[in-house]
Design a protein around this motif. Structure first.
Motif, mmCIF file in Angstrom:
data_model
loop_
_atom_site.group_PDB
_atom_site.id
_atom_site.type_symbol
_atom_site.label_atom_id
_atom_site.label_comp_id
_atom_site.label_asym_id
_atom_site.label_seq_id
_atom_site.Cartn_x
_atom_site.Cartn_y
_atom_site.Cartn_z
ATOM 1 N N GLU A 1 -6.726 -4.017 0.302
ATOM 2 C CA GLU A 1 -5.695 -3.148 0.592
ATOM 3 C C GLU A 1 -5.494 -2.963 2.288
ATOM 4 O OE1 GLU A 1 -2.788 -0.765 -2.394
ATOM 5 O OE2 GLU A 1 -3.760 0.402 -1.353
ATOM 6 N N LEU A 2 -6.290 -1.963 2.385
ATOM 7 C CA LEU A 2 -6.501 -1.437 3.808
ATOM 8 C C LEU A 2 -7.048 -2.403 4.685
ATOM 9 C CD1 LEU A 2 -6.889 0.821 5.497
ATOM 10 C CD2 LEU A 2 -9.065 1.451 4.829
ATOM 11 N N ALA B 1 -5.557 7.363 4.874
ATOM 12 C CA ALA B 1 -6.219 6.999 3.668
ATOM 13 C C ALA B 1 -7.375 6.200 4.565
ATOM 14 C CB ALA B 1 -5.375 5.166 4.141
ATOM 15 N N THR C 1 -4.114 -3.901 6.242
ATOM 16 C CA THR C 1 -3.354 -3.427 7.193
ATOM 17 C C THR C 1 -3.512 -3.124 8.174
ATOM 18 O OG1 THR C 1 -2.232 -2.018 5.661
ATOM 19 C CG2 THR C 1 -1.868 -0.523 7.712
ATOM 20 N N LEU D 1 -8.251 5.648 -2.172
ATOM 21 C CA LEU D 1 -7.360 4.686 -1.616
ATOM 22 C C LEU D 1 -7.294 4.639 -3.404
ATOM 23 C CD1 LEU D 1 -8.595 2.362 0.521
ATOM 24 C CD2 LEU D 1 -6.652 3.867 0.904
ATOM 25 N N PRO E 1 0.507 -1.569 0.052
ATOM 26 C CA PRO E 1 -0.177 -0.253 -0.161
ATOM 27 C C PRO E 1 0.606 1.765 -0.268
ATOM 28 C CG PRO E 1 -0.178 -0.843 2.084
ATOM 29 C CD PRO E 1 0.785 -1.664 1.315
ATOM 30 N N GLY F 1 -6.467 1.222 -4.582
ATOM 31 C CA GLY F 1 -5.829 0.294 -4.298
ATOM 32 C C GLY F 1 -7.701 -0.414 -4.104
#
Length: 615
Positions: A586-587, A573, A590, A580, A424, A582
């Motif tokens: 992706e988030l 983000a 994380t 975003l 990311p 992505g």
């Protein structure tokens, strides 16, 4: 032992152990809960916490055999087969034809043998405890025994989510704790020697379509029947899709009384409720519960509720509160376990990389499939041709992937050895470099799962499903109702892999192999379904409702403190996810990693007491 975190076992070699190892094992168990099974020598062989139904051990002379998990072999059958074992080389033949998802553990003539499932849903890890190699089914158990620190490099890879390639995707997150690759076994010699041996090889994928479909049907039927006691109440996910619906019909056929649950998402185009209601109406005795999303806890509820950590970040963060609600509803209606369709997407059809094989087998068939996939995915002719002409080895692909970090090109790279690896935008330069180093190291000695890149990608996808299954089984929110995922059983994977890849999937129909396998059992309306629901509205609403908590996470981020994320891009983000570049995964990768680090602070190992920082 109601929590999944309380169930574990270690496998010890047939040699004298350092005196304090027993004390550490006792400290890792609940009071008076430690169970020990000896080698023929009287030394400890198995130690841990498990119920009678979770692990069973059998003795025949000096041979000890044990299985942990769901196995079709009865105690009597296992005892008979144990009499055929003379050396370690005889162990796998003793389990020939056994169905289910289970560990195999053996003690033979002073040698100790342990392996999990080749799907990855039953894992094995090893570590040196004061110079003695010990194995376990949980990486965190070994971290507790050794006092290991978190491996920052492995943690950095988790920011790439599901794009991490083989063999890095299977790595353990503690220094000094090593994952045994699915399909491998570990042999511990009494003098201290340790070796890995390959016990599984993929079947040849050459069965004609009708034979492969019949084999998949029978294997799935047996996998479900193995778990069902006629007349018992079973909770079941029923999305209205082909995977969960197939399992529900097979469970009913085996005599289960189903409590089926369906989530009704808010998007006006969603159709799960319609299809699930149609299916439930044709399964006698099914109690069908439909849960509109508006009546459930919002996505990302309970972010600040600390859980006992799994072996690695879990994908269940977003809907953990919803899943707890569903578990309680099924338990209230008498369900004793839960049937889950997870894994079907990964198992019953290969990824698009099968095109390489299809073109080699038949240019006409390969070009037809390539044309269909290009239209379906809106790939340009140039990009697709470039991907199909790619002749890089797996080692070269891994090395090139390292160069392309942190961002990877989209789309047709999925025709290669794996998905494009992508970090990311908030990943720090340190995180990027740690990932590059691991990819370069893997490129030096890693072997693909199959010489054919399409089969490699398919097996890797299957193992991703198995790994997620293992993590979900460790999640406290789901622990009150044990979940079973028959699609991740080894025999089911083998049945799917036996099919010709270009016949197991199609650009013009959905999951043709499973559809043929379930013909005349599952309603045609389900088998012919071409739509798939989504929970996008709920995802955005959940982020919006929990912005304050997410902002606090960004300000006190454990990933930032570890040097793996940059604070301002991460904060941007979390507070403005609409920007975003992505996707949601992706988030979520994380957030799952951040939550896992926070869980570790609140559940430290006995050897290392970590003081929690501000929430």
């Amino acid at each position: 032992m109601g929590s999944a975190a309380d169930r574990w076992f270690v496998v010890l070699p047939d040699r004298d152990m350092p005196p304090h190892v027993s004390a550490r094992l006792r400290s890792a168990a609940s009071p008076d809960a430690l169970r020990v099974v000896p080698h023929a020598s009287g030394r400890p062989w198995l130690a841990g916490c498990w119920s009678d139904g979770e692990l069973s051990a059998h003795t025949t002379g000096t041979v000890r055999l044990a299985v942990a998990g769901s196995c079709s072999l009865t105690a009597a059958q296992l005892a008979v087969r144990a009499r055929q074992v003379r050396t370690v080389a005889d162990i796998e033949s003793a389990f020939s034809g056994a169905l289910g998802g289970f560990h195999v553990i053996a003690s033979v003539a002073g040698h100790t043998y342990v392996r999990g499932s080749h799907s990855g849903q039953r894992r094995v890890y090893r570590a040196d405890v004061d110079g003695v190699t010990v194995c376990a089914d949980r990486a965190r158990t070994l971290a507790r025994l050794t006092g290991a620190d978190v491996d920052t490099a492995q943690l950095a890879l988790r920011l790439a989510g599901g794009t991490v390639p083989h063999p890095l995707a299977d790595g353990a997150l503690w220094r000094g704790v090593h994952a045994v690759l699915p399909g491998d076994a570990v042999v511990l010699a009494p003098h201290g020697g340790v070796r890995a041996t390959r016990w599984w090889h993929p079947p040849v994928g050459e069965l004609p379509f009708a034979e492969a479909a019949a084999g998949l049907r029978e294997t799935l039927r047996e996998a479900v029947a193995l778990r069902v006691r006629p007349g018992e109440v079973v909770g079941a996910d029923l999305s209205g899709g082909m995977d969960s619906t197939s399992l529900c019909f097979l469970a009913a056929q085996a005599g289960a009384r189903l409590v089926a649950v369906t989530l009704d998402w808010a998007a006006p185009t969603n159709e799960d409720r319609f299809y699930a209601t149609h299916a439930a109406g044709q399964v006698p005795g099914t109690e069908h519960l439909v849960f509109p999303s508006a009546g459930l806890p919002a996505y990302f509820s309970g972010l600040d509720e600390r859980q006992a950590p799994a072996d690695e970040p879990t994908p269940a963060l977003r809907d953990q509160a919803q899943q707890r609600h569903l578990v309680e509803a099924m338990l209230a209606r008498g369900a004793t376990w839960r049937l889950v369709g997870h894994g079907g997407d990964h198992v019953v059809q290969p990824p698009p990389a099968y095109l390489h094989t299809a073109l080699r087998r038949s240019l006409t068939t390969g070009l037809r499939h390539a044309t269909g996939l290009r239209a379906h995915n809106r790939w340009t002719l140039t990009a697709m041709a470039r991907a199909l002409l790619d002749r890089r080895t797996y080692a070269s692909w891994l090395a090139d992937t390292a160069v392309r970090l942190p961002l990877a090109p989209p789309a047709t790279a999925s025709l290669g050895w794996g998905m494009p690896v992508r970090l990311p935008p908030w990943a720090s330069e340190q995180a990027v470099e740690l990932c590059r180093e691991q990819l370069r190291a893997a490129a030096r000695d890693a072997e693909p799962l199959d010489g054919d890149r399409g089969r490699h990608a398919w097996i890797h996808a299957m193992r991703q499903a198995g790994r997620i299954t293992a993590l979900l089984g460790q999640h406290p929110a789901l622990a009150g109702l044990p979940a079973h995922t028959p699609f991740c059983d080894d025999a089911v994977l083998d049945a799917a892999l036996a099919a010709r890849p270009h016949e197991a999937t199609s650009p013009w129909s959905y999951k043709p192999l499973l559809a043929a396998a379930m013909d005349n059992l599952v309603p045609a309306r389900i088998l012919n379904r071409t739509t798939k629901d989504h929970s996008g509205l709920e995802w955005w609403d959940g982020l919006r409702l929990h912005r304050r908590q997410l902002a606090a996470w960004a300000e006190q981020s454990r990933l930032v403190a570890a040097g793996l994320a940059d604070e301002q891009p991460l904060r941007d983000a979390l507070l403005s996810p609409g920007l975003l570049t992505g996707d949601a995964a992706e988030l979520e990768a994380t957030l799952g990693t951040e939550a896992w680090l926070r869980d570790l602070e609140h559940h430290p190992t006995p050897e290392r007491h970590v003081e929690p920082t501000a929430p």
